[in-house]
Design an enzyme around this catalytic site. Structure first.
Site, PDB file in Angstrom:
ATOM      1  CB  THR A  20      -0.939   0.027   1.237  1.00 54.10           C
ATOM      2  OG1 THR A  20      -0.125   0.048   2.422  1.00 54.10           O
ATOM      3  CG2 THR A  20      -1.874  -1.163   1.266  1.00 54.10           C
ATOM      4  CD1 TRP A  21       5.489   4.088   0.392  1.00 52.37           C
ATOM      5  CD2 TRP A  21       6.710   3.018  -1.149  1.00 52.37           C
ATOM      6  NE1 TRP A  21       6.628   4.826   0.169  1.00 52.37           N
ATOM      7  CE2 TRP A  21       7.398   4.199  -0.773  1.00 52.37           C
ATOM      8  CE3 TRP A  21       7.302   2.179  -2.107  1.00 52.37           C
ATOM      9  CZ2 TRP A  21       8.627   4.565  -1.312  1.00 52.37           C
ATOM     10  CZ3 TRP A  21       8.526   2.539  -2.648  1.00 52.37           C
ATOM     11  CH2 TRP A  21       9.174   3.721  -2.256  1.00 52.37           C
ATOM     12  CE1 TYR A  52       5.599   2.428   3.633  1.00 53.11           C
ATOM     13  CE2 TYR A  52       3.755   0.971   3.191  1.00 53.11           C
ATOM     14  CZ  TYR A  52       5.113   1.188   3.304  1.00 53.11           C
ATOM     15  OH  TYR A  52       5.986   0.145   3.082  1.00 53.11           O
ATOM     16  CD  GLN A 162       7.526  -5.711   4.023  1.00 51.76           C
ATOM     17  OE1 GLN A 162       7.617  -4.534   3.690  1.00 51.76           O
ATOM     18  NE2 GLN A 162       6.467  -6.175   4.661  1.00 51.76           N
ATOM     19  CG  LEU A 193       4.869  -6.052  -9.548  1.00 51.64           C
ATOM     20  CD1 LEU A 193       3.433  -5.543  -9.677  1.00 51.64           C
ATOM     21  CD2 LEU A 193       5.107  -7.220 -10.505  1.00 51.64           C
TER      22      LEU A 193
END
Ligand code: NAP
Length: 281
Positions: A20-21, A52, A162, A193
């Site tokens: 959700t960044w 964020y 992470q 991605l």
């Protein structure tokens, strides 16, 4: 969606989650629809962080998951400057309020800062005792820091690490991922991605991915995610703020790449020599 054991946790977690960044910069309605689509599609590992959008993204996620909390594996992160004992308890309370929930499934130290790990971990354990977090883990921890963290916390406690992991940045495969595997710590790849810098169709690397995708009826992005999640320790958390993008990346959970396809991807996106410093966004 393929579910896997998440490090030492009993709960199984989908291989593909949702990041959700920078979602505060997207159209709000579209982002909320994307989160709903992710939940429908089984991408229920939703990753956010207190920094964020300075809290705005946690608020957006809180709005989106209201009514679906039981379906979601919710992860947030504390900024290391806040990670004193008292600061960790306070940050967690604030995240819970913004996320409109009474518990996080996972709470991560966003990166190794200067606060003593022992203090942060003592607060994590207190939050666990109070039921405000169900598990905790690390982010952007290099090998020496992981080992220090295990010394401080013990084996079987740290749920995950992470780290940055995508086709152009596979450095974690050299040592970080094997160390996580050795200690039963889930390996979660962020920016899978390339934060939007994905090889385009028409470029030779893009065509390698879309060619493999065509054989499975999925996109090059879905192929990339399936490749990154090919080891059983691995999870990926791509970000998508559009429902059609969620539909596309969700397909990664439906395919298994052959050995030959994996080798083709490895040739197109070579690992490269180990870096002296762990890359991070
Ligand atoms: P990413 O997942 O590598 O890439 C996201 C980009 O890909 C967005 O621009 C998104 O567009 C686009 N996209 C997604 N699906 C698509 C599709 N099917 N077709 C075309 N474009 C598509 O980027 P990221 O946000 O850097 O990383 C993912 C998550 O990892 C973050 O959101 C965050 O939760 C986490 N993260 C953690 C750290 C850390 O320090 N722990 C650091 C960075 C990121 P739309 O948004 O328009 O859909």
């Amino acid at each position: 969606m393929d579910l896997r054991q998440f490090g030492p946790l009993e709960r199984k977690v989908p291989v593909v989650g949702l990041g959700t960044w920078q979602m505060e910069t997207n159209d709000r309605e579209s982002a909320i629809l994307a989160i709903h689509r992710a939940i429908d599609r089984g991408l229920v590992h939703i990753d956010t962080a207190e920094i964020y959008g300075r809290g705005a993204v946690e608020e957006l996620v809180g709005e989106a998951i209201a009514g679906y909390r039981g379906d979601v594996f919710l992860s947030s992160k504390i900024h290391p400057d806040h990670a004193t004992y008292a600061g960790t308890l306070l940050s967690c309370e604030k995240s819970l309020r913004r996320l409109r929930t009474d518990r996080l499934d996972l709470y991560l130290l966003h990166w190794r800062g200067t606060q003593p790990l022992e203090e942060t971990f003592r607060a994590f354990e207190e939050l666990k005792k109070e039921g405000k977090i169900l598990a905790w883990g690390l982010s952007n921890f290099d090998v020496a820091d992981i080992e220090h963290a295990i010394d401080a916390a013990g084996e079987g406690v740290i749920a995950c690490n992470q780290v940055l992991y995508n086709l152009s940045e596979r450095d974690a495969e050299h040592v970080v991922q094997p160390v996580c595997e050795r200690h039963n710590i889930a390996f979660v790849g962020y920016s899978p991605l390339g934060s939007g810098q994905f090889p385009s169709v028409g470029s030779w690397r893009g065509d390698v991915l879309s060619g493999i995708g065509a054989a499975h009826g999925v996109s090059g992005r879905a192929v990339a995610l399936a490749f990154l999640a090919r080891r059983p320790s691995a999870f990926v958390i791509p970000k998508a703020a559009r429902a059609d993008h969620v539909d596309d990346i969700a397909r990664a959970g439906d395919i298994v790449l052959s050995r030959a396809e994996v080798d083709t991807i490895i040739s197109a996106f070579p690992l490269g020599p180990p870096k002296s410093k762990m890359p991070f966004v």
